[in-house]
Write a protein that holds these residues in place. Sequence first.
Motif, mmCIF file in Angstrom:
data_model
loop_
_atom_site.group_PDB
_atom_site.id
_atom_site.type_symbol
_atom_site.label_atom_id
_atom_site.label_comp_id
_atom_site.label_asym_id
_atom_site.label_seq_id
_atom_site.Cartn_x
_atom_site.Cartn_y
_atom_site.Cartn_z
ATOM 1 N N PHE A 183 -56.077 -23.648 -0.242
ATOM 2 C CA PHE A 183 -56.166 -25.021 0.269
ATOM 3 C C PHE A 183 -54.806 -25.612 0.601
ATOM 4 N N ASP A 184 -53.744 -24.922 0.194
ATOM 5 C CA ASP A 184 -52.381 -25.414 0.435
ATOM 6 C C ASP A 184 -51.500 -24.239 0.854
ATOM 7 N N PRO A 185 -51.547 -23.889 2.171
ATOM 8 C CA PRO A 185 -50.784 -22.708 2.619
ATOM 9 C C PRO A 185 -49.276 -22.907 2.521
ATOM 10 N N SER A 186 -48.823 -24.159 2.246
ATOM 11 C CA SER A 186 -47.371 -24.392 2.200
ATOM 12 C C SER A 186 -46.714 -23.642 1.035
ATOM 13 N N ARG A 187 -47.513 -23.108 0.115
ATOM 14 C CA ARG A 187 -46.917 -22.542 -1.096
ATOM 15 C C ARG A 187 -46.693 -21.031 -1.039
ATOM 16 N N ALA A 188 -46.959 -20.405 0.116
ATOM 17 C CA ALA A 188 -46.722 -18.955 0.234
ATOM 18 C C ALA A 188 -46.457 -18.633 1.706
#
Length: 470
Positions: A344-349
């Motif tokens: 839900f949060d692609p900013s973390r990988a």
Amino acid sequence: MIDAVVIGSGPNGLSAAIALAQAGCKVVVFEAEPTIGGGVRSAELTVPGFVHDICSAVHPFAIASPFWRTLPLAASGLEWIEPPVMLGHPFDDGTAIEVERSLNVTAARLGRDGDAYLNTIGTVVKHWPRIERAVLGPFSVPEHPLPLARFGLQALRSAEGLARSAFKNERTRAMFGGIAAHGLMPLDRALTAGIGLTLGAMCHVRGWPIPRGGSQQITNALTRHLQSLGGEVIADARVTNIDNLPPAKAILCDLSPKPLLQIAGHKFPRSYREKLERYRYGIGVFKVDWALTAPIPWRAGECRRAGTVHLGGTMNEIAASEKATWEGRIVDRPFVLLSQPTLFDPSRAPVGKHVAWAYCHVPRASTVNMLDRIERQIERFAPGFRDCVLARSVLAPADIETHNANLVGGDIAAGVTDLRQFFTRPTWRNYSTPVKGLYICSASTPPGVGVHGMCGYHAATLALKQMFRT
Ligand SMILES: Cc1cc2nc3c(=O)[nH]c(=O)nc-3n(C[C@H](O)[C@H](O)[C@H](O)COP(=O)(O)OP(=O)(O)OC[C@H]3O[C@@H](n4cnc5c(N)ncnc54)[C@H](O)[C@@H]3O)c2cc1C
């Protein structure tokens, strides 16, 4: 001139500092570690570009916190993400129960347990505005005694007892048992039903969200807000003796009893010192973070939409796992709590890659490596998981305590939350101590474990009343 010192920059320390700064106090926070946030930090634990939550990952009580709701945290950069499914609980037949934000949709999916779900968790959801103050505060005269009494009667029960009497399906019982197992206690103990009911209700009250960018963003938003009020946070500044602090009218300690005794024990009368020494810490956790090349290949499609997944199969299995752990035994199939934020949060990988976070309970200070057992539990419900693993980071109970002195033996709740220690955390005095102007504001005070800042808020309110007459 400093008005108040806060020792420790966990969510409760920062909340205490904000409440004091809001009242016009000049506040300084001293943090032992090089990074701010205590149990609410993120870091690239495995591979550069993969952002993992070192401790807290999923935040039902943060979004629902009565104090934080009043703060401009969104303006300070905090953004909540709500997964389409709050919780997935998979079974060996390849299916899963899913708990959605909607109470009615969730109840309807439970078939013949739908009405029982509405009567138990649904009742807590309905009355939450009236019982919130009692659940998230110190013991006080209730404003709404009737709904609170009804909640209290159910909450005092054991999770196993409530699940077996309220629900007919083994699947619903298992789902409830998994939620109650967050309380780090055997599920046949009094009050574990209350943990299941409260945490379960949170799915529908404000959801089980994750902060965009990782839990560090909660800390960053709190710190920015504190700074905007004139407060200061100094990292890498371990307090070893409270006598060495700059003069201040109030000192608030975001500490559990053991580290508090180390820096302030000599100030206390013997009877109070002995009470703190008798404070009981609970079982520990063994935590793993993974960098993954692909999403976890759950057999049950529902789990691919869930922020949190509970791996334990049946109620019997989960209850046995928690009981054995409490009794000091290692289990082969531990109950595992898992979060998969990058769905839900692609900013973390990096693009197309993922992170996952999980832990299981272990006996306090256990030195047994649980990595293989945890991964086998994931493989059981998501065959092929291990093929997706790029890198791992492991935190055993001793690492958890090293990383944060409050978490003795890896006890992430900073003390057992059973009936004996629920209202009298860490003593009947709660936030105050026998030393004038010295307060405790950590999760070892009511309402206890979780990222909500309410312990800090209540301690600061008391300090303001007693030391600053506001
Ligand atoms: C592995 C793990 C997973 C968790 N998952 C969740 C979750 O998903 N959701 C949730 O709501 N909660 C979760 N929790 C619990 C949550 O993190 C804690 O309840 C919460 O952080 C407690 O906040 P606190 O402010 O009381 O103390 P802490 O966050 O423990 O902060 C205390 C601070 O004091 C500092 N300190 C200690 N001694 C000194 C000293 N002598 N001088 C200066 N500073 C000092 C520490 O370094 C630390 O920064 C988890 C905890 C862990 C460990």
